[in-house]
Design an enzyme around this catalytic site. Structure first.
Site, PDB file in Angstrom:
ATOM      1  N   THR A  38     -83.846  18.491 -35.281  1.00  0.00           N
ATOM      2  CA  THR A  38     -82.639  19.238 -35.600  1.00  0.00           C
ATOM      3  C   THR A  38     -83.047  20.465 -36.384  1.00  0.00           C
ATOM      4  O   THR A  38     -84.222  20.664 -36.683  1.00  0.00           O
ATOM      5  CB  THR A  38     -81.697  18.396 -36.482  1.00  0.00           C
ATOM      6  OG1 THR A  38     -82.373  18.124 -37.712  1.00  0.00           O
ATOM      7  CG2 THR A  38     -81.328  17.090 -35.835  1.00  0.00           C
TER       8      THR A  38
ATOM      9  N   ARG B  26     -74.286   9.406 -26.418  1.00  0.00           N
ATOM     10  CA  ARG B  26     -74.924   9.046 -27.678  1.00  0.00           C
ATOM     11  C   ARG B  26     -74.797  10.174 -28.706  1.00  0.00           C
ATOM     12  O   ARG B  26     -74.953  11.346 -28.400  1.00  0.00           O
ATOM     13  CB  ARG B  26     -76.397   8.721 -27.434  1.00  0.00           C
ATOM     14  CG  ARG B  26     -77.202   8.384 -28.704  1.00  0.00           C
ATOM     15  CD  ARG B  26     -77.961   9.582 -29.235  1.00  0.00           C
ATOM     16  NE  ARG B  26     -78.811   9.229 -30.381  1.00  0.00           N
ATOM     17  CZ  ARG B  26     -79.439  10.112 -31.139  1.00  0.00           C
ATOM     18  NH1 ARG B  26     -79.297  11.403 -30.887  1.00  0.00           N
ATOM     19  NH2 ARG B  26     -80.199   9.716 -32.150  1.00  0.00           N
TER      20      ARG B  26
ATOM     21  N   THR C 298     -83.381  15.151 -40.570  1.00  0.00           N
ATOM     22  CA  THR C 298     -83.877  15.300 -39.207  1.00  0.00           C
ATOM     23  C   THR C 298     -84.736  14.095 -38.864  1.00  0.00           C
ATOM     24  O   THR C 298     -85.530  13.632 -39.691  1.00  0.00           O
ATOM     25  CB  THR C 298     -84.695  16.587 -39.038  1.00  0.00           C
ATOM     26  OG1 THR C 298     -85.268  16.617 -37.716  1.00  0.00           O
ATOM     27  CG2 THR C 298     -85.818  16.706 -40.057  1.00  0.00           C
ATOM     28  N   GLY C 299     -84.566  13.567 -37.673  1.00  0.00           N
ATOM     29  CA  GLY C 299     -85.380  12.421 -37.277  1.00  0.00           C
ATOM     30  C   GLY C 299     -84.634  11.491 -36.344  1.00  0.00           C
ATOM     31  O   GLY C 299     -83.708  11.892 -35.640  1.00  0.00           O
TER      32      GLY C 299
END
Length: 334
Positions: free
Chosen positions: A192, A220, A243-244
């Site tokens: 992101t 999703r 982020t991740g």
């Protein structure tokens, strides 16, 4: 004589500690922290040409935010400027350059939160809005809701005059088009972009935008548009953007979790962030990182993956001196 020397020594130590405390508490006029995603980047720093492009992009993102704050703009305006830049840069998984779904389409999510009054806005599953962060901002400022998704969110964006694109493939690049054609088994461009700001008025703002997870299915939605998971801001604590692997960040309510540890356990922002990323998430195999700034201007940027695009810029209140740094791997660029 020895007693006198001891007194002098203790006095010197006290003065040194006082000086260090003074340095640590140096008031910052404003702070900007950005990230461009985390993932398997261990070899990227060895590619001098490509890493230079990312360094330059991170610097440009910081400049976009600083330009807003230097002219007296609010933190939320700086966050918008930074994320609009990222959404326009094909190097990152947000806006143009977004990764593709299992159906070969592009779906984008974004969120923003204002620490002053806990106002927040989020959008998910956008296919035709040029700048998702703008749509999230309009949800926050011009609706009674916090999150909108899919066709309803796009209709809301149209009614508020946001820039739209007719063709969903606008968000593709030659690289992502190749993914659409071949639907590779895996992609390293999952992540992101995000920005957190402490502005001149002492207000915190956080924002996050993403092109999603490669080959995601069935509508999703990850953590990026989920307030408390991927984004959170509270003037009483911190501003956070994550982020991740979104499923784990949602389960651990990472962004809010960090603010809560800071607020209720009195943990320094860096300590709280390190614990969550390296202890809580590693136990669940959650891969990624976060950026955060607390109400005093202290910064945290931990990650447990191979690398994370990240950088910060802050201006000292007393001298006007500007400090900045960007990095990819464990060691920040000097």
């Amino acid at each position: 004589m020895k007693r006198f020397q001891l007194i002098v020594l203790l006095g010197s130590i006290c003065l040194s500690l006082a000086a260090l405390a003074g340095q640590a508490q140096e008031k910052r006029e404003y702070v900007i922290v950005v990230h461009g995603g985390a993932g398997a980047m261990s070899g990227l720093e060895q590619n001098a040409e490509l890493s230079a492009h990312y360094y330059a992009a991170l610097d440009s993102a910081l400049d976009a935010g600083a330009a807003v704050l230097d002219r007296g703009g609010k933190g939320e305006e700086a966050v918008l400027a930074v994320l609009r830049y990222f959404e326009s840069n094909p190097l990152f998984n947000a806006g143009i350059g977004a990764t593709c779904t299992a159906a070969g389409t592009f779906e984008l999510d974004a969120s923003i939160m204002r620490g002053q009054d806990l106002s927040a806005g989020a959008v998910a599953g956008l296919k035709h809005v040029k700048h998702p962060i703008e749509a999230a901002y309009r949800v926050m400022t011009q609706s009674e809701h916090v999150m909108m998704a899919g066709e309803g969110a796009e209709q809301f964006a149209r009614e508020h005059g946001l820039d739209m694109v007719d063709d969903n493939l606008y968000f593709a690049t030659p690289k992502t088009l190749k993914w659409v054609e071949q639907l590779k088994r895996e992609s390293k461009k999952n992540g992101t972009v995000g920005c957190v700001v402490l502005d001149k008025a002492g207000n915190l703002t956080a924002g996050t935008s993403t092109g999603g997870m490669f080959k995601k299915k069935w509508g999703r939605i990850g953590d990026s548009p989920v307030i408390g998971a991927g984004t959170y801001a509270d003037n009483a604590s911190c501003a956070v953007s994550c982020t991740g692997h979104g499923e784990y960040f949602i389960r651990h309510a990472v962004a809010y979790n960090l603010c809560a540890r800071y607020k209720y356990l009195n943990e320094p922002v860096e300590q709280a962030a390190d614990y969550i990323i390296h202890q809580e998430l590693n136990a669940e195999a959650g891969n990624g990182g976060l950026i955060a700034v607390d109400k005093e201007g202290h910064i945290a940027m931990p990650f447990n993956s191979g690398g994370m695009f990240r950088g910060y810029l802050y201006k000292e209140a007393s001298t006007g001196a500007v400090h900045r740094q960007v990095g990819i791997g464990k060691n920040m660029r000097p």
